[in-house]
Scaffold this motif. Structure first.
Motif, PDB file in Angstrom:
ATOM      1  N   GLN A  26       1.033  -1.084   0.281  1.00 32.38           N
ATOM      2  CA  GLN A  26       0.454  -0.190  -0.151  1.00 32.38           C
ATOM      3  C   GLN A  26       0.840   1.007   0.018  1.00 32.38           C
ATOM      4  OE1 GLN A  26      -2.311   0.570   3.426  1.00 32.38           O
ATOM      5  NE2 GLN A  26      -4.399   1.766   2.012  1.00 32.38           N
ATOM      6  N   GLN A  27       2.122   1.277   0.645  1.00 32.13           N
ATOM      7  CA  GLN A  27       2.753   2.272   0.936  1.00 32.13           C
ATOM      8  C   GLN A  27       3.593   2.534  -0.760  1.00 32.13           C
ATOM      9  OE1 GLN A  27       5.324   1.170   4.353  1.00 32.13           O
ATOM     10  NE2 GLN A  27       4.278   1.963   5.329  1.00 32.13           N
ATOM     11  N   GLN A  28       3.827   1.231  -1.258  1.00 28.47           N
ATOM     12  CA  GLN A  28       4.195   1.619  -2.434  1.00 28.47           C
ATOM     13  C   GLN A  28       3.162   2.091  -4.246  1.00 28.47           C
ATOM     14  OE1 GLN A  28       6.316  -2.222  -2.691  1.00 28.47           O
ATOM     15  NE2 GLN A  28       7.311  -2.237  -1.604  1.00 28.47           N
ATOM     16  N   ALA A  29       2.210   1.900  -3.543  1.00 22.73           N
ATOM     17  CA  ALA A  29       0.897   2.246  -4.588  1.00 22.73           C
ATOM     18  C   ALA A  29      -0.064   2.944  -3.533  1.00 22.73           C
ATOM     19  CB  ALA A  29       0.014   0.870  -5.446  1.00 22.73           C
ATOM     20  N   PRO A  30      -0.165   4.253  -3.017  1.00 24.35           N
ATOM     21  CA  PRO A  30      -0.769   4.102  -2.759  1.00 24.35           C
ATOM     22  C   PRO A  30      -2.601   4.360  -2.366  1.00 24.35           C
ATOM     23  CG  PRO A  30       0.709   6.335  -2.732  1.00 24.35           C
ATOM     24  CD  PRO A  30       1.281   5.005  -3.595  1.00 24.35           C
ATOM     25  N   GLN A  31      -2.719   4.133  -4.367  1.00 28.08           N
ATOM     26  CA  GLN A  31      -3.656   4.257  -4.941  1.00 28.08           C
ATOM     27  C   GLN A  31      -4.976   2.937  -4.507  1.00 28.08           C
ATOM     28  OE1 GLN A  31      -0.631   4.191  -6.609  1.00 28.08           O
ATOM     29  NE2 GLN A  31      -0.836   2.721  -8.507  1.00 28.08           N
ATOM     30  N   TRP A  32      -3.397   2.249  -4.548  1.00 32.45           N
ATOM     31  CA  TRP A  32      -4.533   1.432  -3.770  1.00 32.45           C
ATOM     32  C   TRP A  32      -5.392   1.115  -2.669  1.00 32.45           C
ATOM     33  CZ3 TRP A  32      -0.787  -3.729  -4.554  1.00 32.45           C
ATOM     34  CH2 TRP A  32      -0.709  -3.957  -5.920  1.00 32.45           C
ATOM     35  N   LYS A  33      -7.001   0.602  -2.736  1.00 35.14           N
ATOM     36  CA  LYS A  33      -7.542   0.737  -1.716  1.00 35.14           C
ATOM     37  C   LYS A  33      -7.438  -0.281  -0.780  1.00 35.14           C
ATOM     38  CE  LYS A  33     -10.825   2.664  -4.391  1.00 35.14           C
ATOM     39  NZ  LYS A  33     -12.096   3.044  -4.220  1.00 35.14           N
ATOM     40  N   ARG A  34      -8.011   0.140   0.616  1.00 36.44           N
ATOM     41  CA  ARG A  34      -7.524  -1.248   1.852  1.00 36.44           C
ATOM     42  C   ARG A  34      -8.593  -1.425   2.957  1.00 36.44           C
ATOM     43  NH1 ARG A  34      -1.886  -1.915   5.480  1.00 36.44           N
ATOM     44  NH2 ARG A  34      -1.894  -3.185   6.945  1.00 36.44           N
ATOM     45  N   ILE A  35      -9.561  -1.921   3.333  1.00 36.60           N
ATOM     46  CA  ILE A  35      -9.994  -1.916   3.994  1.00 36.60           C
ATOM     47  C   ILE A  35      -9.754  -1.867   5.436  1.00 36.60           C
ATOM     48  CG2 ILE A  35     -11.482  -3.742   2.915  1.00 36.60           C
ATOM     49  CD1 ILE A  35     -10.767  -5.613   5.501  1.00 36.60           C
ATOM     50  N   THR A  36     -10.730  -1.349   6.238  1.00 40.20           N
ATOM     51  CA  THR A  36     -10.657  -1.128   7.211  1.00 40.20           C
ATOM     52  C   THR A  36     -11.948  -0.821   8.351  1.00 40.20           C
ATOM     53  OG1 THR A  36     -12.180   1.476   7.586  1.00 40.20           O
ATOM     54  CG2 THR A  36      -8.946   1.426   6.751  1.00 40.20           C
ATOM     55  N   GLN A  37     -11.817  -0.746   9.294  1.00 35.96           N
ATOM     56  CA  GLN A  37     -12.910  -2.042  10.571  1.00 35.96           C
ATOM     57  C   GLN A  37     -12.425  -1.734  11.684  1.00 35.96           C
ATOM     58  OE1 GLN A  37     -14.212  -5.761   9.629  1.00 35.96           O
ATOM     59  NE2 GLN A  37     -12.095  -6.704   9.454  1.00 35.96           N
ATOM     60  N   ARG A  38     -13.684  -1.588  12.880  1.00 39.90           N
ATOM     61  CA  ARG A  38     -13.606  -1.867  14.268  1.00 39.90           C
ATOM     62  C   ARG A  38     -12.927  -3.284  14.469  1.00 39.90           C
ATOM     63  NH1 ARG A  38     -19.183   2.632  15.426  1.00 39.90           N
ATOM     64  NH2 ARG A  38     -18.106   3.656  14.337  1.00 39.90           N
ATOM     65  N   HIS A  39     -13.569  -3.935  13.825  1.00 42.02           N
ATOM     66  CA  HIS A  39     -13.230  -5.309  14.683  1.00 42.02           C
ATOM     67  C   HIS A  39     -12.497  -6.735  14.523  1.00 42.02           C
ATOM     68  CE1 HIS A  39     -16.692  -4.219  17.047  1.00 42.02           C
ATOM     69  NE2 HIS A  39     -17.707  -3.320  16.410  1.00 42.02           N
ATOM     70  N   TRP A  40     -11.648  -5.729  14.134  1.00 48.61           N
ATOM     71  CA  TRP A  40     -10.260  -7.128  13.855  1.00 48.61           C
ATOM     72  C   TRP A  40     -10.250  -8.057  14.517  1.00 48.61           C
ATOM     73  CZ3 TRP A  40      -8.638  -6.120   9.046  1.00 48.61           C
ATOM     74  CH2 TRP A  40      -9.056  -4.781   8.541  1.00 48.61           C
ATOM     75  N   SER A  41     -10.462  -8.234  15.575  1.00 44.49           N
ATOM     76  CA  SER A  41     -10.766  -9.646  16.192  1.00 44.49           C
ATOM     77  C   SER A  41     -11.852 -10.459  15.885  1.00 44.49           C
ATOM     78  CB  SER A  41      -9.958  -9.605  17.270  1.00 44.49           C
ATOM     79  OG  SER A  41     -11.160  -8.719  18.433  1.00 44.49           O
ATOM     80  N   GLN A  42     -12.955  -9.771  15.910  1.00 43.67           N
ATOM     81  CA  GLN A  42     -13.938 -10.815  14.735  1.00 43.67           C
ATOM     82  C   GLN A  42     -13.739 -11.979  13.764  1.00 43.67           C
ATOM     83  OE1 GLN A  42     -16.743  -8.599  16.177  1.00 43.67           O
ATOM     84  NE2 GLN A  42     -15.751  -8.226  18.213  1.00 43.67           N
ATOM     85  N   PRO A  43     -14.058 -12.998  14.107  1.00 47.04           N
ATOM     86  CA  PRO A  43     -13.560 -13.000  12.409  1.00 47.04           C
ATOM     87  C   PRO A  43     -15.374 -13.480  11.279  1.00 47.04           C
ATOM     88  CG  PRO A  43     -13.511 -15.324  13.887  1.00 47.04           C
ATOM     89  CD  PRO A  43     -13.636 -13.690  14.605  1.00 47.04           C
ATOM     90  N   ASP A  44     -15.873 -12.694  11.308  1.00 44.78           N
ATOM     91  CA  ASP A  44     -16.754 -12.410  11.183  1.00 44.78           C
ATOM     92  C   ASP A  44     -17.255 -12.251   9.087  1.00 44.78           C
ATOM     93  OD1 ASP A  44     -20.020 -11.810  10.183  1.00 44.78           O
ATOM     94  OD2 ASP A  44     -19.416  -9.666  11.145  1.00 44.78           O
ATOM     95  N   LEU A  45     -17.327 -12.920   8.589  1.00 40.53           N
ATOM     96  CA  LEU A  45     -17.402 -12.573   6.569  1.00 40.53           C
ATOM     97  C   LEU A  45     -18.156 -11.967   6.367  1.00 40.53           C
ATOM     98  CD1 LEU A  45     -17.779 -16.470   5.338  1.00 40.53           C
ATOM     99  CD2 LEU A  45     -15.998 -14.876   5.315  1.00 40.53           C
ATOM    100  N   ASP A  46     -18.926 -11.676   7.377  1.00 39.68           N
ATOM    101  CA  ASP A  46     -20.254 -10.259   6.811  1.00 39.68           C
ATOM    102  C   ASP A  46     -19.931  -8.895   7.227  1.00 39.68           C
ATOM    103  OD1 ASP A  46     -22.199 -12.111   5.505  1.00 39.68           O
ATOM    104  OD2 ASP A  46     -22.860 -12.069   7.540  1.00 39.68           O
ATOM    105  N   GLY A  47     -19.194  -8.263   8.286  1.00 37.61           N
ATOM    106  CA  GLY A  47     -18.199  -7.879   8.973  1.00 37.61           C
ATOM    107  C   GLY A  47     -17.637  -6.884   7.637  1.00 37.61           C
ATOM    108  N   TRP A  48     -16.125  -8.670   7.517  1.00 37.56           N
ATOM    109  CA  TRP A  48     -15.729  -7.742   6.462  1.00 37.56           C
ATOM    110  C   TRP A  48     -16.361  -7.244   4.914  1.00 37.56           C
ATOM    111  CZ3 TRP A  48     -13.062  -9.712  10.402  1.00 37.56           C
ATOM    112  CH2 TRP A  48     -12.024  -9.631  10.903  1.00 37.56           C
ATOM    113  N   GLY A  49     -17.256  -9.018   4.230  1.00 38.76           N
ATOM    114  CA  GLY A  49     -17.526  -7.670   3.436  1.00 38.76           C
ATOM    115  C   GLY A  49     -18.309  -6.747   3.357  1.00 38.76           C
ATOM    116  N   ASP A  50     -18.846  -6.413   4.742  1.00 40.08           N
ATOM    117  CA  ASP A  50     -19.322  -4.743   4.680  1.00 40.08           C
ATOM    118  C   ASP A  50     -17.747  -3.773   4.717  1.00 40.08           C
ATOM    119  OD1 ASP A  50     -21.674  -5.401   5.603  1.00 40.08           O
ATOM    120  OD2 ASP A  50     -21.868  -5.372   7.849  1.00 40.08           O
ATOM    121  N   ALA A  51     -17.110  -4.067   5.116  1.00 36.44           N
ATOM    122  CA  ALA A  51     -15.548  -3.426   4.723  1.00 36.44           C
ATOM    123  C   ALA A  51     -15.474  -3.219   3.587  1.00 36.44           C
ATOM    124  CB  ALA A  51     -14.662  -3.816   5.903  1.00 36.44           C
TER     125      ALA A  51
END
Length: 175
Positions: A26-51
Motif C-alpha cells: 500500500q505504501q508503494q502504491a498509495p492509490q490501492w485501497k485497503r479495508i478498515t474496520q473496528r472489529h479486527w479480532s472478530q472473524p466475521d465474513l459479513d463484517g469484512w464484506g461490509d468493509a
C-alpha cells in the motif's frame, strides 16, 4: 489493463501490522485501497464484506481483491456475491474455513473469476494438502512458495517484492 483495475487489500485478523507485506504494498502504491474496520479480532465474513462494500464504490472499475488469511476467505466470499465487480482474486495463505467455522459459506466450488492461491508448506493455518484441495476446488492457480510459514511478518515477509511482482503479472492478464 492494470490501469483499469481497482486494487483492494483485505487483511486478516488483527489487520496487517506496519512490517507486513500488505502495508508495504500500500505504501508503494498509495492509490490501492485497503479495508478498515473496528472489529479486527472478530472473524466475521459479513463484517469484512461490509468493509469491502465501504471501500469499493459502484463506479469503481472491477477489483482485484488481495486477501491474506481470514481476509482471503472474506474476499472470496464477497466475490461470490458480487461477481460483476471482481476481476480477480489473489488469496495469500488463506485460512482453513473449518478453523473459523465458515465451511458452510466457503464452499469447494469454482470461483466466479480468475484467482491465484499462494500457499506455504509450513502454514499453521492451512496445511499444504488442504491448499491443494482448495485451489483445485476453486479453480485457482496454486503458487507454491515452499516453507514460508503463514506468509506474514513473523515469517519474514515484509516487502515481499516477488509476491507483488507475481500479483502484478496476474493483474495484467485480467479483463
Amino acid at each position: 489493463m492494470i490501469d483499469q483495475l481497482c486494487f483492494l487489500l483485505v487483511p486478516g485478523l488483527r489487520d496487517s501490522d506496519p512490517g507486513h507485506w500488505q502495508t508495504a504494498w500500500q505504501q508503494q502504491a498509495p492509490q490501492w485501497k485497503r479495508i478498515t474496520q473496528r472489529h479486527w479480532s472478530q472473524p466475521d465474513l459479513d463484517g469484512w464484506g461490509d468493509a469491502i462494500n465501504r471501500e469499493l464504490r459502484p463506479s469503481d472499475p472491477p477489483a482485484l481483491l488481495i486477501g491474506h488469511s481470514f481476509g482471503a476467505l472474506a474476499a472470496l466470499h464477497w466475490a461470490r456475491s458480487h461477481p460483476q465487480r471482481v476481476a480477480g482474486l489473489a488469496l495469500v495463505a488463506p485460512a482453513e474455513p473449518l478453523r473459523f467455522q465458515v465451511e458452510d459459506r466457503i464452499l469447494p466450488q469454482p470461483l466466479p473469476c480468475p484467482s491465484l492461491l499462494f500457499a506455504s508448506h509450513t502454514d499453521p493455518l492451512l496445511p499444504f494438502a488442504r491448499a491443494e484441495f482448495w485451489a483445485s476446488a476453486w479453480g485457482s492457480e496454486l503458487v507454491d512458495i515452499g516453507e514460508a510459514g503463514h506468509i506474514n511478518t513473523e515469517a519474514g515477509f515484509g516487502d515481499w517484492s516477488w509476491g507483488r511482482e507475481r500479483v502484478m503479472a496476474f493483474a495484467s492478464t485480467l479483463r
